[in-house]
Design a protein around this motif. Structure first.
Motif, short mmCIF file in Angstrom:
data_model
loop_
_atom_site.label_atom_id
_atom_site.label_comp_id
_atom_site.label_asym_id
_atom_site.label_seq_id
_atom_site.Cartn_x
_atom_site.Cartn_y
_atom_site.Cartn_z
N GLN A 1 0.85 -1.19 0.00
CA GLN A 1 0.00 0.00 0.00
C GLN A 1 0.89 1.24 0.00
O GLN A 1 1.23 1.79 1.04
N GLY A 2 1.28 1.67 -1.21
CA GLY A 2 2.24 2.76 -1.33
C GLY A 2 1.71 4.10 -0.83
O GLY A 2 2.40 4.81 -0.11
N ARG A 3 0.48 4.44 -1.20
CA ARG A 3 -0.07 5.73 -0.77
C ARG A 3 -0.19 5.79 0.74
O ARG A 3 0.21 6.77 1.37
N MET A 4 -0.72 4.74 1.33
CA MET A 4 -0.83 4.68 2.79
C MET A 4 0.56 4.78 3.43
O MET A 4 0.74 5.45 4.45
N GLY A 5 1.52 4.11 2.84
CA GLY A 5 2.88 4.15 3.38
C GLY A 5 3.45 5.54 3.41
O GLY A 5 4.08 5.96 4.40
N PHE A 6 3.25 6.31 2.34
CA PHE A 6 3.79 7.67 2.31
C PHE A 6 3.02 8.60 3.25
O PHE A 6 3.60 9.53 3.81
N SER B 1 3.57 11.62 8.12
CA SER B 1 3.05 11.88 9.47
C SER B 1 4.15 11.70 10.50
O SER B 1 4.28 12.49 11.44
N LEU B 2 4.96 10.67 10.32
CA LEU B 2 6.09 10.42 11.22
C LEU B 2 7.11 11.54 11.13
O LEU B 2 7.63 12.03 12.15
N LEU B 3 7.38 11.99 9.92
CA LEU B 3 8.32 13.09 9.72
C LEU B 3 7.81 14.39 10.35
O LEU B 3 8.56 15.10 11.03
N ASN B 4 6.53 14.68 10.15
CA ASN B 4 5.96 15.90 10.72
C ASN B 4 6.01 15.90 12.24
O ASN B 4 6.31 16.92 12.87
N TYR B 5 5.72 14.74 12.84
CA TYR B 5 5.76 14.65 14.30
C TYR B 5 7.20 14.81 14.79
O TYR B 5 7.45 15.51 15.79
N GLY B 6 8.14 14.19 14.10
CA GLY B 6 9.55 14.32 14.50
C GLY B 6 10.03 15.76 14.45
O GLY B 6 10.74 16.23 15.37
N ILE B 7 9.64 16.49 13.42
CA ILE B 7 10.03 17.90 13.31
C ILE B 7 9.37 18.72 14.41
O ILE B 7 10.01 19.59 15.03
N THR C 1 0.75 12.21 -2.31
CA THR C 1 -0.33 11.21 -2.38
C THR C 1 -1.19 11.38 -3.63
O THR C 1 -1.94 10.46 -3.98
N ALA C 2 -1.10 12.52 -4.31
CA ALA C 2 -1.84 12.71 -5.56
C ALA C 2 -1.11 12.06 -6.73
O ALA C 2 -1.74 11.74 -7.75
N LEU C 3 0.20 11.86 -6.59
CA LEU C 3 0.98 11.23 -7.64
C LEU C 3 0.72 9.72 -7.63
O LEU C 3 0.22 9.17 -6.66
N ALA C 4 1.09 9.06 -8.73
CA ALA C 4 1.04 7.60 -8.74
C ALA C 4 2.02 7.08 -7.71
O ALA C 4 3.22 7.39 -7.77
N VAL C 5 1.53 6.34 -6.73
CA VAL C 5 2.35 5.98 -5.57
C VAL C 5 2.76 4.51 -5.62
O VAL C 5 1.91 3.62 -5.48
N PRO C 6 4.04 4.23 -5.84
CA PRO C 6 4.51 2.84 -5.73
C PRO C 6 4.74 2.50 -4.26
O PRO C 6 4.33 3.24 -3.37
N LEU C 7 5.40 1.40 -3.99
CA LEU C 7 5.78 1.07 -2.62
C LEU C 7 6.73 2.13 -2.08
O LEU C 7 7.50 2.74 -2.83
N VAL C 8 6.69 2.35 -0.76
CA VAL C 8 7.56 3.37 -0.16
C VAL C 8 9.02 3.02 -0.41
O VAL C 8 9.81 3.87 -0.82
N PHE C 9 9.38 1.77 -0.13
CA PHE C 9 10.77 1.34 -0.31
C PHE C 9 10.88 0.58 -1.62
O PHE C 9 10.89 -0.65 -1.67
#
Length: 409
Positions: free
Chosen positions: A55-60, A65-71, A104-112
């Motif tokens: 689930q690439g979109r969900m992954g991103f 969200s993780l990045l925003n919280y860390g910042i 998330t609007a772009l075509a989203v492959p797997l995160v990794f």
């Protein structure tokens, strides 16, 4: 109200609680110490699951969200004492929702995955600019005056500039509209992520609130990824009704009294060969939609190919016959229009709304049904299915577009 709608409203209610509770409840010191770490572990697990379930979109969404919280937690302690850091955070609060919406609007492959290099490049560029501005505070001098919250504050208890909150609110509403138009688990994740960005910006100086918001969002992401995994495992992708694996699990939970109907589309192979597989897929989708509306407490499943099953827990055939005859006549009376390739929209959802309308040849689709229940001699699901299959065969021999009951013995 759909289940997804109820779930989204529940999660939004939990986000509201995450804001209100720390204001009126004194959280234990041990919980306050643990709270900042909870979102990190939960989101990491959810990110791993999104990779496993592809689930690439969900992954991103989870990654951002993780990045925003860390910042947020890194800059929190500097917001009051260092005005440039405050301006830097306002810039990030302005760009993060846009970045999330763009990726998330772009075509989203797997995160990794190597095909995700463009998505990672956008994140790296945004992070590089943020880090450069953090170490070059003088570069923020030009925007500091109009970023000061005294002139643009929404309310006294929030330091956030009104212009940032207004833009974030607009993006939240756009995400909500997108969800209403295209219901799915990953769009719920985007709505929640944007809402948490907005709420975290408002209460950025309240560490407990920000941590609780992130924790609630992390749990929501985890649940949504599990929901997507369940959908992949148990929901038939073409017809969007439960598939064979879900049927097998349902059979294991049945009691001693139940009825099973086997449903087969008449002349489907000939129809497929004549009109093509795309039209054949539309027939399967139409029939599945009609069968899924069966009454008498029946649950529809795609058995395989052009065959479907309907399971009635706690019912005998006589109690189910009227509901099954109703779907048989509904399908036979359905005005199914065979559209040419030029008439068929590329968008599957748009095509679904146009099914049965427009120019083209009108054809009749019919089904045959065989119905059997559990008896003293048919005391397991395999024997009930066999009896229903034999009844279905008799329906075919009788001219199709009819229902036959298995013997009661």
């Amino acid at each position: 109200m759909l289940a997804l709608d109820r779930f989204l409203l529940l999660l939004l209610g939990l986000l509201a609680c995450a804001v209100v509770v720390p204001m009126y409840v004194a959280l234990p010191p041990a919980m306050l110490a643990l709270l900042p770490w909870l979102p990190l572990g939960t989101m990491a697990v959810a990110l791993l699951l999104s990779q496993i379930y592809q689930q690439g979109r969900m992954g991103f969404v989870i990654l951002l969200s993780l990045l925003n919280y860390g910042i947020a937690i890194q800059l929190q302690q500097h917001l009051v004492t260092e005005p440039p850091t405050q301006s830097l955070y306002w810039l990030w609060a302005l760009s993060a929702p846009v970045l999330l919406q763009l990726i998330t609007a772009l075509a989203v492959p797997l995160v990794f995955h190597r095909r995700a290099i463009g998505h990672w490049l956008l994140i790296v560029i945004a992070m590089t600019v943020a880090l450069w501005l953090w170490h070059q505070p003088e570069q923020l001098g030009v925007i500091n005056p109009w970023m000061q919250h005294r002139s643009l504050a929404l309310v006294d208890w929030s330091p956030a500039p009104l212009i940032i909150l207004a833009i974030q609110l607009i993006i939240v509403m756009l995400s909500w509209v997108n969800y209403l138009l295209n219901k799915s688990h990953d769009l719920i994740a985007i709505v929640l992520a944007q809402a948490v960005l907005l709420l975290s910006t408002v209460w950025i100086e309240q560490a407990a609130i920000v941590a609780l918001l992130a924790t609630t969002l992390a749990v929501a992401h985890f649940i949504l990824v599990l929901g997507l995994g369940h959908q992949l495992a148990f929901i038939d992708e073409l017809t969007n009704i439960p598939g064979r694996r879900a049927l097998n699990m349902a059979l294991a939970r049945l009691g001693k009294r139940y009825t099973i109907a086997m449903v087969d589309i008449d002349h489907f192979k000939k129809f497929n060969d004549t009109h093509g597989h795309d039209v054949g897929d539309e027939v399967l989708q139409m029939v599945a939609q009609q069968i899924n509306n069966v009454g008498a407490g029946g649950k529809a499943y795609r058995y395989g190919g052009e065959e479907f099953s309907v399971v009635f827990a706690g019912k005998d055939p006589k109690q189910c016959q009227a509901a099954l005859e109703q779907i048989r006549t509904d399908i036979a009376d359905y005005r199914f229009v065979v559209r040419s390739a030029k008439q068929r929209p590329n968008d599957g959802k748009q095509g679904k709304t146009q099914r049965g309308a427009g120019g083209g040849k009108t054809v009749q689709v019919t089904i045959s049904l065989g119905v059997a229940n559990r008896t003293a001699k048919r005391n397991d699901s395999d024997s009930v299915f066999k009896a229903a299959d034999n009844a279905l065969y008799r329906a075919k021999k009788a001219g199709r577009n009819c229902l036959k009951l298995a013997s009661s013995s």
